[in-house]
Design a protein around this motif. Structure first.
Motif, short mmCIF file in Angstrom:
data_model
loop_
_atom_site.label_atom_id
_atom_site.label_comp_id
_atom_site.label_asym_id
_atom_site.label_seq_id
_atom_site.Cartn_x
_atom_site.Cartn_y
_atom_site.Cartn_z
N THR A 132 -7.10 -11.47 7.06
CA THR A 132 -6.82 -10.64 8.24
C THR A 132 -5.47 -9.93 8.08
OG1 THR A 132 -8.09 -12.12 9.66
CG2 THR A 132 -6.52 -10.65 10.75
N TYR A 133 -4.47 -10.71 7.66
CA TYR A 133 -3.13 -10.13 7.49
C TYR A 133 -3.12 -9.08 6.38
CZ TYR A 133 -0.82 -13.46 10.63
OH TYR A 133 -0.39 -14.17 11.72
N LEU A 134 -3.81 -9.36 5.28
CA LEU A 134 -3.85 -8.40 4.17
C LEU A 134 -4.45 -7.07 4.61
CD1 LEU A 134 -4.96 -10.70 1.19
CD2 LEU A 134 -2.70 -9.71 1.58
N LYS A 135 -5.49 -7.13 5.42
CA LYS A 135 -6.11 -5.90 5.93
C LYS A 135 -5.17 -5.16 6.87
CE LYS A 135 -10.45 -4.11 7.86
NZ LYS A 135 -9.77 -3.04 8.61
N MET A 136 -4.46 -5.92 7.72
CA MET A 136 -3.52 -5.30 8.66
C MET A 136 -2.37 -4.62 7.92
SD MET A 136 -3.37 -8.19 11.67
CE MET A 136 -2.26 -7.24 12.74
N ILE A 137 -1.92 -5.26 6.83
CA ILE A 137 -0.84 -4.66 6.03
C ILE A 137 -1.31 -3.35 5.41
CG2 ILE A 137 0.61 -4.96 3.98
CD1 ILE A 137 0.55 -8.00 4.56
N LYS A 138 -2.50 -3.39 4.83
CA LYS A 138 -3.06 -2.21 4.17
C LYS A 138 -3.31 -1.08 5.15
CE LYS A 138 -6.72 -0.85 0.94
NZ LYS A 138 -7.90 -1.32 0.18
N ASP A 139 -3.75 -1.41 6.37
CA ASP A 139 -4.05 -0.40 7.38
C ASP A 139 -2.81 0.07 8.13
OD1 ASP A 139 -6.66 -0.63 6.62
OD2 ASP A 139 -7.25 -1.96 8.27
N GLY A 140 -1.67 -0.58 7.88
CA GLY A 140 -0.44 -0.18 8.56
C GLY A 140 -0.29 -0.76 9.96
N GLY A 156 2.24 -10.28 -4.78
CA GLY A 156 0.95 -10.32 -5.46
C GLY A 156 0.22 -8.99 -5.41
N SER A 157 -0.71 -8.82 -6.34
CA SER A 157 -1.44 -7.56 -6.45
C SER A 157 -2.37 -7.32 -5.25
CB SER A 157 -2.26 -7.55 -7.74
OG SER A 157 -3.15 -8.65 -7.76
N ARG A 158 -2.73 -8.36 -4.53
CA ARG A 158 -3.64 -8.20 -3.41
C ARG A 158 -2.93 -7.65 -2.16
NH1 ARG A 158 -6.86 -12.60 -1.36
NH2 ARG A 158 -8.17 -10.89 -0.66
N VAL A 159 -1.62 -7.70 -2.15
CA VAL A 159 -0.86 -7.20 -1.00
C VAL A 159 -0.59 -5.71 -1.22
CG1 VAL A 159 1.15 -7.52 0.48
CG2 VAL A 159 0.21 -9.47 -0.77
N VAL A 160 -1.31 -4.87 -0.48
CA VAL A 160 -1.19 -3.41 -0.61
C VAL A 160 -0.56 -2.86 0.66
CG1 VAL A 160 -2.40 -1.24 -0.98
CG2 VAL A 160 -3.24 -3.34 -2.08
N TYR A 161 0.59 -2.23 0.52
CA TYR A 161 1.32 -1.74 1.69
C TYR A 161 0.89 -0.33 2.05
CZ TYR A 161 4.13 -5.84 0.85
OH TYR A 161 4.51 -7.15 0.67
N ASN A 162 0.84 -0.07 3.34
CA ASN A 162 0.42 1.24 3.82
C ASN A 162 1.54 2.26 3.69
OD1 ASN A 162 0.35 3.23 6.34
ND2 ASN A 162 -1.78 2.68 5.84
N ASN A 163 2.76 1.84 4.05
CA ASN A 163 3.87 2.79 4.04
C ASN A 163 5.18 2.01 3.97
OD1 ASN A 163 5.28 5.17 4.17
ND2 ASN A 163 5.08 5.42 6.38
N LEU A 164 5.38 1.31 2.86
CA LEU A 164 6.55 0.45 2.72
C LEU A 164 7.82 1.28 2.60
CD1 LEU A 164 7.46 -2.53 2.43
CD2 LEU A 164 7.28 -2.23 -0.05
N GLY A 165 8.81 0.94 3.42
CA GLY A 165 10.06 1.68 3.39
C GLY A 165 11.26 0.85 2.98
N LEU A 166 11.22 -0.47 3.29
CA LEU A 166 12.40 -1.32 3.05
C LEU A 166 11.96 -2.67 2.51
CD1 LEU A 166 15.48 -1.98 3.40
CD2 LEU A 166 14.91 -2.73 5.74
N LEU A 167 12.69 -3.14 1.51
CA LEU A 167 12.52 -4.49 0.98
C LEU A 167 13.83 -5.25 1.19
CD1 LEU A 167 11.25 -6.78 -0.74
CD2 LEU A 167 12.00 -5.53 -2.78
#
Length: 771
Positions: free
Chosen positions: A361-369, A382-393
């Motif tokens: 659920t969280y992975l989908k929410m991250i990908k969808d922003g 990890g490779s499964r964590v895809v960010y929608n619009n990452l600005g800051l680490l």
């Protein structure tokens, strides 16, 4: 081997006609991995075949499957551009004028770094940080490095009468392999360095000889060349970062409301850190890469919270990366509470302990922003964590991550803003911060209510241990009891339960189930558990006001940075805190372990984490700073002298530049003028236009020339040898311009090249040992 005649301009010649033929097999001058980023422009992507009028076409001749020299060269250059270090992102062009601006920025930042390092001493223009040793701090038998003579053994300081004088002065006596040398103390303070090696052994392989100065000069030169290559590599990496672009974040009125929620009066250093980060985000177009170095409890988290608010308010996501689930959970709790007034900003904690459905659920929410702030451990990388619009680490305690995780963190720095928080920086990070290649904000002023931690270092004693714990429990406090390994935790628990039968005692370590570990830490935070027996899982982040005594057993098995962090778990309230460090027996400790403990005792003042890390650079293995490759180079001259040369080299970083020259100014006088066969000319739609296009492509940059050649072959097939030679001449002229060669000429069986390149650059870079 090429015979070199180095003059001004620099000229190098190639003997034999075989070498002339080899020149036209196009051995690639870009083959070396340390190619400065000042050379080339954006890489060309493969495109469908186009005719030179712009229309798609089909090749008239079959392209040969066997690779020819030009194809091999194109592939090499392309592979270099898409090398491992920067992923597949191509590097933007940087001309000499831009490079001058950025090098000036680096130099200005070096001065700011030197100011931080030297404290009250002002870093003047051209001032270089010195690692020279005060002769009065040396002990008999210590190994030293004399800048001009080499490695010797310090004997002592004695009075002696110099020739031609009747008054005795102090001399430093140093033993070398073939005799004793003496030099006045004043001179020694300018020429001597302490000899340290990047491991436990402090003894050099051999002492230098007074009668053979050449051997020392060769060792010193080898170290200098290694440093120059290192500097070129670092310069390339950081100039690339400075060339990245993103729009500045907008300044919003909502920030004032957010900052007003901070319940404390910021210290002067903290205020400056707020200003630094705000400028990085709202005034600069280059992504932030800032180190916030502040002692434990000095307010680093608040700096990060304000940066997070700035970024998420602009519609971008933030990743908060912590080394342990305990620290990640604490960050999640703090962020959730602070952002509770902003229901539109969604915060989530992601860890390996979560159930599959929750994680998906969280992975989908991250990908969808749909998640704005994502907190977690290395799972976030990890490779499964895809960010929608990452600005800051935001990275907390980077030194706790492994090599692969650090490489992944580094890969983010090419595209997003990065804020690193640490109380004791890893030596490499500290080095970068101090030498102009990274921004740093130092928070060294303690909050007004903070009291220094008293550190007690002694051999293990059950009586001392029981007394320390009883003292803390009697004043209503709580105790951390830290061991280096999981094995032994239960044994300690059994022992303490016999001595404190009415006290709640618990065990915590990283191999426990997440729910069990979380419950234990929550109970300790609430005061229900009085003694927490644990591993160094509590090293970072745990903020428990009522815990003001920490026991660390087998202290010799911890690193200096770990000990400093562990000690920082206590002393966060207005009570005086105590750190009891127990070792089994001093006779069992290595010199390195004893030196770590001595450094920790010296740094009892609040705010000494920054200085401690600089001390740690000389104690910890050098491989953690630059990698194992340079360890041998350091062994030749010792850490202190190596660093001195490194700082000197960085202060003269512009001397390592390869400055390109205009393409039109390069002369290629090789008397090779092949004639194109009439059959090939007749196959071309417009021969003169195609030749002119080739010249224009070469004048633009190497990538345009590569694109032209590939399109030519797609349309007309593999060119005849005479056309190949014409293309090779264009390649050679283009590459000569990129590395500053102004003329290539033939004289009998000799081929010579002229350049205004400095001798240092030529000698330091094996790119030029090409032919």
């Amino acid at each position: 081997m090429a015979s070199l005649d180095i003059s001004t301009p620099l000229i190098f010649k190639i003997n034999s006609s075989a070498k002339l033929r080899k020149l036209f097999s196009l051995q690639c001058p870009y083959r070396h991995k340390h190619r400065p980023s000042l050379f080339l422009t954006n890489a060309v992507q493969t495109q469908p075949a186009l005719s030179f009028s712009g229309r798609p076409t089909t090749p008239k001749y079959k392209i040969e499957s066997e690779q020819d020299p030009i194809s091999i060269l194109n592939e090499r250059i392309r592979c270099q551009r898409h090398g491992k270090r920067e992923g597949s992102n191509s590097k933007p062009i940087m001309d000499s004028e831009e490079a001058d601006q950025y090098i000036q920025m680096v130099k200005e930042q070096q001065q700011r770094g030197l100011l931080k390092l030297k404290g009250d001493r002002v870093a003047k223009e051209g001032d270089v940080f010195s690692y020279k040793v005060d002769p009065y701090t040396l002990s008999s038998g210590d190994y030293v490095v004399h800048k001009k003579v080499g490695i010797g053994r310090f004997v002592g300081i004695k009075f002696d009468v110099p020739k031609g004088s009747s008054e005795a002065i102090e001399y430093v006596f140093i033993e070398y392999a073939d005799g004793m040398a003496k030099l006045p103390v004043k001179q020694a303070s300018r020429m001597l360095y302490r000899y340290n090696l990047p491991n436990d052994t402090k003894k050099p392989r051999t002492l230098s000889k007074l009668s053979d100065n050449g051997a020392w000069e060769r060792r010193k030169t080898k170290g200098k060349v290694a440093i120059q290559k290192m500097v070129v590599d670092l310069m390339e990496l950081y100039l690339h970062r400075l060339k990245q672009r993103r729009p500045p974040y907008p300044k919003t009125p909502a920030m004032a409301d957010f900052t007003s929620q901070f319940p404390y009066e910021p210290t002067p250093d903290q205020k400056q850190a707020f200003i630094d980060v705000d400028r990085d985000l709202t005034e600069r177009e280059t992504p932030m890469d800032r180190l916030i170095c502040g002692d434990v409890g000095f307010g680093k988290t608040e700096v990060a919270l304000r940066a997070i608010f700035c970024v998420v308010s602009a519609g971008k996501q933030t990743m908060v990366l912590a080394p342990t689930i305990v620290l990640a959970k604490q960050h999640f709790d703090v962020i959730s509470e602070r952002f509770s007034k902003y229901p539109h900003i969604k915060v989530a904690l992601l860890s390996r302990f979560q159930g599959k459905a929750e994680k998906e659920t969280y992975l989908k929410m991250i990908k969808d922003g749909h998640l704005d702030i994502i907190v977690g451990t290395h799972t976030l990388l990890g490779s499964r964590v895809v960010y929608n619009n990452l600005g800051l680490l935001v990275v907390d305690e980077e030194q706790r991550f492994g090599v692969k995780q650090k490489e992944k963190i580094a890969s983010f720095k090419t595209s997003v803003d990065v804020l690193t928080l640490t109380a004791t920086p890893i030596p490499r990070t500290l080095y970068l911060a101090l030498t102009g290649f990274r921004d740093a904000s130092l928070i060294s002023t303690p909050p007004p209510e903070r009291v220094p931690i008293r550190t007690h270092l002694s051999a293990y004693s059950k009586e001392r241990l029981i007394s320390a714990i009883k003292y803390e429990l009697d004043r209503g406090g709580q105790v951390f009891y830290v061991l280096p390994r999981i094995k032994g935790l239960e044994e300690v628990k059994d022992f303490l339960e016999q001595s404190f039968s009415n006290v709640e005692i618990a065990v915590a370590h990283g191999q426990q189930y997440s729910k069990q570990l979380e419950d234990t830490m929550e109970q300790f935070a609430q005061g229900e558990i009085k003694i927490l027996i644990c591993t160094n899982i509590v090293e970072s982040g745990l903020d428990i006001q009522n815990a003001n005594t920490i026991i660390i057993q087998d202290v010799q098995l911890f690193g200096l940075a770990q000990l400093y962090q562990l000690r920082g778990r206590v002393g966060r309230a207005d009570k005086e805190a105590h750190a009891h460090l127990f070792y089994p027996d001093k006779s069992m400790l290595t010199d390195q372990a004893l030196e770590r403990l001595a450094a920790l005792e010296e740094c009892q003042e609040l705010g000494r984490g920054f200085q401690l890390a600089e001390r740690d650079m000389g104690i910890r293995g050098f491989g953690t700073i630059f990698g194992e490759q340079q360890t041998g180079d350091v062994g030749n001259v010792g850490i202190d002298f190596f660093f001195e040369m490194l700082f000197e080299s960085l202060s003269k970083v512009d001397e390592h530049r390869v400055i390109s020259v205009p393409y039109q100014s390069v002369q290629v006088d090789l008397n090779i003028n092949p004639h194109l066969p009439s059959s090939y000319i007749n196959s071309l739609e417009n021969p003169m236009e195609i030749i002119n296009e080739a010249e224009k492509a070469a004048e633009t940059d190497i990538w345009s020339l590569m694109q032209f050649t590939e399109n030519l072959r797609r349309q007309y097939g593999k060119e005849p040898s005479s056309m190949e030679i014409l293309l090779k001449k264009l390649y050679i002229r283009r590459m000569a311009a990129d590395i500053g060669v102004t003329r290539i000429y033939a004289s009998g069986k000799m081929v010579g090249m002229e350049t205004n390149m400095s001798k240092k650059v030529f000698q330091a870079d094996d790119r030029f040992n090409v032919i």
